[in-house]
Scaffold this active site. Structure first.
Site, short mmCIF file in Angstrom:
data_model
loop_
_atom_site.label_atom_id
_atom_site.label_comp_id
_atom_site.label_asym_id
_atom_site.label_seq_id
_atom_site.Cartn_x
_atom_site.Cartn_y
_atom_site.Cartn_z
N CYS A 174 0.81 -1.22 0.00
CA CYS A 174 0.00 0.00 0.00
C CYS A 174 0.84 1.27 0.00
CB CYS A 174 -0.94 0.02 1.20
SG CYS A 174 -2.19 -1.28 1.16
N HIS B 22 -9.02 3.78 -1.96
CA HIS B 22 -7.62 3.41 -1.75
C HIS B 22 -7.11 2.64 -2.97
CE1 HIS B 22 -3.96 1.95 -0.09
NE2 HIS B 22 -4.43 0.96 0.67
N CYS C 6 -0.03 2.12 6.69
CA CYS C 6 0.33 0.73 6.94
C CYS C 6 0.53 0.01 5.61
CB CYS C 6 -0.73 0.04 7.78
SG CYS C 6 -2.40 0.11 7.10
#
Length: 384
Positions: free
Chosen positions: A89, A339, A369
C-alpha cells in the site's frame, strides 16, 4: 546534501471498482496523470531523469514496468527511464522517497514520482492468486524460516484489523463513528471544492466517486463482520478503487537554474517495520521514529494524512501517538475516498500539500500501513 523540493502534485479522481475509470488501461491512467503534472510546470520532459511509480499486483496490464509504459504512452521522450516499486500500500509513497533520495544524493535533478492502480481490472491480491496455479497458496506457504518464526497462523489484513480493535479496546461503535466522520468530511471537502485544484479530470470525471452520500450510522450498524466474531465490517475498511497520482521532485540546482517556485520541501523521510501478524500497526513505530529523527514533537505537525486502510488502524495510531483527530484526515480518508493501493501514497501527498496551502499550515506528516508489517513516514514543509 541537496534539498528535495516538491514542485507540483496532481492526482486523478479516485473512482469505485467498475466505476468511471474502469474502462481505462492502467498505463493510460498513469500517462494521464504524468501529462497533467508536466502541463502544470515549465519543465522540458527531456530534463526528467527518472520516473518512479508505485503499483501492486503487477500482472496483466499492470505488468512490464508500468512506470516506463505510462511515460511512453504519454508520448514523452524515450531517453527517460522508468522503474516500478512495490511496497504494497505504500508503493507510491516509497516512490516519492526514492525520488527525494535521488535528488538529495545529487544523482538526479528532476524525478517524477507517483503511482497507478486499476483495481477494477486487476483485483487486489491477484498476484498471490496467480501463484496458486503453481502450487503456492500464499507468498510464505511452505517457507520453513517463516513458519519456524511465525507459525502457520492466518496472515491477513482483515484479521490484523480485528486484532488491533481488540488490543486497543476499540468498539465497533467507535470505529463506525470514525468511518461516518470520514464520509462527512469528504462530502464537505467535495462540496467546498477543496479537491478541485489537485484533481486532473479524466474523460469529464472531475470528482471523487467513492464517498457514500447517503451513508448513516444505522446502515453501518446493519452490516455483518468481515470475519466470524470480528468487529470490522466493510464500512470500516478502505474502498477498492481506481486512480493515479504524481508529484515532481526537483533539486536545489534545478530550482535555481529553471527559476522554479517550490511548493514544499521534503523535511524527513523514513520507513520502519513491525509485527507482520498485526501487520497494520507499523505506522505507530514509524511515526515515533520519524519525529525523533526529525527532532520534532507530535504538536509540531499541523496536519496528518494517515491512510484509512481500516478504522482501527488510525484510531490505534492516534491513541499511541497522541495526535489529535481533528488534524487527521481533515478532508476524509480512504474509507470515504478510496484506496487505489499503488497510487495512494502520492495521492495522500498531493492532498496533504494542497490542504497545507489552503489552511496555511507549515508541516504535514503522512504515513500508511503496508503489507508485511511496514510503514513509510514523510514529513513535508510547505513553502511560501
Amino acid at each position: 546534501m541537496s534539498e528535495a523540493y516538491i514542485i507540483e502534485a496532481v492526482r486523478t479522481p479516485a473512482c469505485r471498482r467498475n466505476g468511471a475509470l474502469s474502462h481505462l488501461h492502467p498505463a493510460d491512467l498513469g500517462a494521464h496523470v504524468i501529462t497533467a503534472l508536466l502541463n502544470r510546470v515549465t519543465v522540458d520532459p527531456t530534463d526528467v531523469d527518472d520516473v518512479i511509480f508505485g503499483c501492486v499486483d503487477t500482472i496483466g496490464p499492470q505488468a512490464g514496468d508500468i512506470a516506463r509504459t505510462a511515460w511512453l504512452a504519454a508520448g514523452f521522450p524515450e531517453q527517460v527511464p522508468g522503474v516500478t516499486v512495490d511496497r504494497q500500500c505504500g508503493s507510491s509513497q516509497q516512490a516519492l522517497h526514492f525520488a527525494a533520495q535521488a535528488v538529495m544524493s545529487g544523482t538526479a535533478d528532476f524525478v517524477v514520482a507517483g503511482g497507478v492502480q486499476s483495481m477494477s481490472r486487476i483485483p487486489i491480491g491477484a498476484a498471490m492468486t496467480a501463484g496458486a496455479e503453481f502450487g503456492f497458496a500464499t507468498p510464505v506457504a511452505g517457507c520453513e524460516g517463516w513458519e519456524h518464526r511465525y507459525g502457520d497462523e492466518e496472515i491477513s489484513q482483515f484479521r490484523a484489523a480485528d486484532l488491533i480493535a481488540t488490543r486497543w479496546a476499540l468498539s465497533r461503535e467507535a470505529m463506525e463513528e470514525f468511518a461516518y466522520t470520514s464520509h462527512m468530511r469528504a462530502i464537505t471537502a467535495i462540496k467546498e471544492g477543496r479537491f478541485d485544484r489537485e484533481i486532473a479530470p479524466v474523460d469529464g470525471v472531475a470528482q471523487d466517486e467513492c464517498p457514500r452520500m447517503d451513508t448513516s450510522l444505522e446502515k453501518m450498524a446493519s452490516l455483518q463482520p468481515l470475519r466470524p466474531g470480528g468487529r470490522t465490517t466493510a464500512a470500516l475498511a478502505s474502498q477498492i478503487s481506481d486512480g493515479a497520482s504524481a508529484v515532481l521532485v526537483a533539486s536545489e540546482r534545478a530550482v535555481r537554474e529553471h527559476r522554479l517556485t517550490p511548493r514544499a520541501r521534503v523535511h524527513h523521510l523514513s520507513a520502519r517495520g513491525g509485527d507482520p501478524i498485526y501487520m497494520l500497526t507499523a505506522p505507530i513505530r514509524a511515526t515515533r521514529y520519524a519525529l525523533d529523527r526529525a527532532g520534532m514533537d507530535i504538536s509540531d505537525i499541523d496536519l496528518f494524512e494517515v491512510n484509512e486502510a481500516f478504522a482501527s488502524v488510525v484510531l490505534a495510531w492516534a491513541k499511541e501517538t497522541g495526535a489529535p483527530l481533528d488534524r487527521v484526515n481533515v478532508n476524509g480518508g480512504a474509507i470515504a475516498l478510496g484506496h487505489p493501493i499503488g497510487a495512494t501514497g502520492t495521492k495522500l501527498s498531493t492532498t496533504l500539500l494542497h490542504e497545507l496551502e489552503r489552511t496555511g499550515g507549515r508541516y504535514g506528516l503522512q504515513t500508511m500501513c503496508e503489507g508485511g508489517g511496514q510503514a513509510n513516514v514523510t514529513i513535508i514543509e510547505r513553502l511560501g
